[in-house]
Design a protein around this motif. Structure first.
Motif, PDB file in Angstrom:
ATOM      1  N   GLN A   1       0.838  -1.184   0.000  1.00 25.79           N
ATOM      2  CA  GLN A   1       0.000   0.000   0.000  1.00 25.79           C
ATOM      3  C   GLN A   1       0.881   1.244   0.000  1.00 25.79           C
ATOM      4  N   SER A   2       0.513   2.236  -0.802  1.00 30.35           N
ATOM      5  CA  SER A   2       1.292   3.463  -0.877  1.00 30.35           C
ATOM      6  C   SER A   2       0.838   4.444   0.195  1.00 30.35           C
TER       7      SER A   2
ATOM      8  N   ILE B   1       4.101  10.916  -6.520  1.00 30.07           N
ATOM      9  CA  ILE B   1       3.679  10.411  -7.831  1.00 30.07           C
ATOM     10  C   ILE B   1       2.902  11.489  -8.588  1.00 30.07           C
ATOM     11  N   THR B   2       2.032  12.206  -7.873  1.00 34.72           N
ATOM     12  CA  THR B   2       1.229  13.258  -8.501  1.00 34.72           C
ATOM     13  C   THR B   2       2.114  14.386  -9.018  1.00 34.72           C
TER      14      THR B   2
ATOM     15  N   GLN C   1       2.089   9.018  -2.643  1.00 35.72           N
ATOM     16  CA  GLN C   1       1.063   9.348  -3.628  1.00 35.72           C
ATOM     17  C   GLN C   1       1.213  10.778  -4.119  1.00 35.72           C
TER      18      GLN C   1
ATOM     19  N   SER D   1      -4.307   5.894  -9.897  1.00 35.71           N
ATOM     20  CA  SER D   1      -3.486   5.819  -8.689  1.00 35.71           C
ATOM     21  C   SER D   1      -4.220   6.393  -7.484  1.00 35.71           C
ATOM     22  N   TRP D   2      -4.927   7.519  -7.681  1.00 31.85           N
ATOM     23  CA  TRP D   2      -5.690   8.096  -6.567  1.00 31.85           C
ATOM     24  C   TRP D   2      -6.893   7.221  -6.217  1.00 31.85           C
TER      25      TRP D   2
ATOM     26  N   LYS E   1      -7.006   3.975  -6.490  1.00 31.19           N
ATOM     27  CA  LYS E   1      -6.462   2.846  -5.738  1.00 31.19           C
ATOM     28  C   LYS E   1      -6.107   3.268  -4.314  1.00 31.19           C
ATOM     29  N   TYR E   2      -5.486   4.448  -4.201  1.00 31.57           N
ATOM     30  CA  TYR E   2      -5.086   4.930  -2.875  1.00 31.57           C
ATOM     31  C   TYR E   2      -6.299   5.135  -1.972  1.00 31.57           C
TER      32      TYR E   2
ATOM     33  N   TRP F   1       3.889  13.194 -12.197  1.00 33.93           N
ATOM     34  CA  TRP F   1       3.012  13.082 -13.372  1.00 33.93           C
ATOM     35  C   TRP F   1       2.347  14.397 -13.749  1.00 33.93           C
TER      36      TRP F   1
ATOM     37  N   VAL G   1      -3.269   7.804 -15.436  1.00 32.49           N
ATOM     38  CA  VAL G   1      -2.432   7.276 -14.354  1.00 32.49           C
ATOM     39  C   VAL G   1      -2.802   7.914 -13.017  1.00 32.49           C
ATOM     40  N   LEU G   2      -2.957   9.242 -13.003  1.00 34.10           N
ATOM     41  CA  LEU G   2      -3.311   9.937 -11.760  1.00 34.10           C
ATOM     42  C   LEU G   2      -4.684   9.502 -11.260  1.00 34.10           C
TER      43      LEU G   2
END
Length: 423
Positions: free
Chosen positions: A139-140, A148-149, A145, A188-189, A191-192, A152, A184-185
């Motif tokens: 888990q991130s 990553i943002t 996160q 990813s968000w 999932k987070y 990207w 992707v953003l």
């Protein structure tokens, strides 16, 4: 009302209702004939217990809840942990069953008892804790996160800067990168948020907030560029450049906006992982004047981080020299032009990127590759600038077309770079 009426109103059987009464979960009054008489309060209590049991809450927990030894919130939090542990056990049992089935395909007469140790181990607390820790590693964190943002967000800045500077080479590729970055953003968000069970107006609302942060950051970046052009750039300019490291100051403002967003979310979702943002926000609020001064200083540094080129001179500004240092073309001692190779990244950038570095008499080096201009034809300003230097100065020119095949720009721009090199 009688127990039959209670059965109809609650959907529970008479045996279940009597069991709950014997366990002390409900208290039922009796009439003069010692018959149980259920009132509206009993019906509500039974429905409440029924719902808790549907959620898998144990009788012992319900007793603690009735005796106010534990809160409903704590009961449900404990139940989530139990379900997670059960899921781990179920998944592990499924894996063992698959393993047994594989063995059966090889040998029908297998000894099931040889799996006893594995079956006992997956039901131990030690195994559950181990799997839980492994899952946590996957888990991130919020900080990761956000990182990553930030990473990207660069395609959006590059795309907008290219449009603003009328730099249309590979614009299709850049727009595709923006679409990919958005996907992707979003994923990813999503999932987070799902892995941490944090929802604020739904995933879409949160993603809209992140996009708003990026838009505000772009606005700041463009705002600084407009102020630079208004204050420092004359009408007869050839080009100007928002130079590094001052061009990275906008990232500081982006971090500030992120902190405000996370603080805003924390006021609605009391998540401990987000508390760091409120601590920083409180510090900023308690030192409001100092923070304002710091932002003004950074804004000043960003605005003054510019180099302007006209037909007669180069003016280099900085925060410690806001009036600029003026250089004539005769102050240019050397020009270096070429393409970055796969292994050679002395000037930064990607393999195949063009560079045009001017060295002045005071050893100051300026790479004008990413300069802005009023020319509609992209990179024409570099060609004009190069001709002015070669035709009017004795500056040494060191150029090479090596690695030009690595340049992914359209052919007309590569040809322009080659003309600059060969002029």
């Amino acid at each position: 009302m009688k127990i039959k009426d209670a059965e109809l109103l609650t959907g529970l059987s008479a045996n279940t209702i009597r069991f709950y009464e014997n366990e002390g979960l409900i208290s039922v009054k009796r009439n003069s004939n010692s018959y149980r008489v259920y009132d509206e309060n009993n019906i509500e209590e039974l429905k409440y217990i029924k719902n808790l049991r549907k959620l898998g809450v144990s009788i012992s927990k319900i007793k603690e809840l009735n005796n106010k030894k534990i809160s409903l919130k704590k009961v449900l939090e404990d139940r989530i942990r139990e379900i997670e542990e059960e899921e781990i056990t179920f998944e592990s049992k499924k894996d063992i069953i698959r393993e047994i089935l594989k063995d059966i395909n090889k040998n029908v007469d297998i000894d099931l008892n040889k799996y006893s140790d594995e079956l006992e181990y997956i039901e131990t607390e030690e195994y559950t804790e181990l799997i839980t820790e492994i899952n946590k590693l996957g888990q991130s964190s919020l900080l990761f996160q956000l990182l990553i943002t930030l990473i990207w967000s660069s395609p959006f800045i590059t795309f907008y800067t290219s449009i603003n500077e009328k730099n249309y080479e590979s614009i299709g590729l850049k727009s595709m990168l923006c679409i990919i970055a958005t996907v992707v953003l979003t994923l990813s968000w999503r999932k987070y948020l799902s892995q941490n069970d944090k929802k604020f107006g739904g995933t879409i609302s949160f993603i809209v907030g992140i996009i708003l942060v990026l838009i505000l950051t772009l606005f700041i970046y463009v705002f600084i560029g407009k102020l630079q052009a208004l204050i420092f750039v004359p009408d007869d300019y050839i080009m100007y450049m928002y130079k590094a490291p001052y061009s990275y100051i906008s990232l500081f403002f982006e971090v500030e906006i992120f902190i405000l967003l996370i603080t805003f979310l924390y006021t609605r979702i009391k998540n401990v992982e987000w508390q760091w943002a409120t601590c920083i926000f409180d510090f900023m609020k308690n030192n409001f004047i100092k923070v304002i001064i710091l932002n003004l200083v950074l804004l000043y540094m960003g605005i003054t981080g510019i180099t302007v080129v006209t037909k007669t001179q180069i003016v280099d500004y900085s925060f410690y020299n806001p009036f600029g240092t003026e250089y004539t073309y005769d102050d240019i001692s050397e020009v270096s032009a070429g393409f970055i190779g796969k292994q050679r990244k002395l000037f930064g950038g990607q393999p195949g990127d063009f560079y045009y570095i001017v060295t002045l008499n005071d050893n100051k080096k300026i790479n004008f590759y990413q300069a802005s201009s009023a020319y509609e034809d992209t990179y024409l300003e570099l060609e004009v600038f190069d001709k002015l230097i070669v035709d009017n100065t004795k500056a040494k020119k060191v150029s090479s077309k090596e690695n030009y095949k690595l340049c992914y720009f359209d052919k007309k721009y590569v040809d322009r770079f080659l003309r600059i090199i060969e002029y």
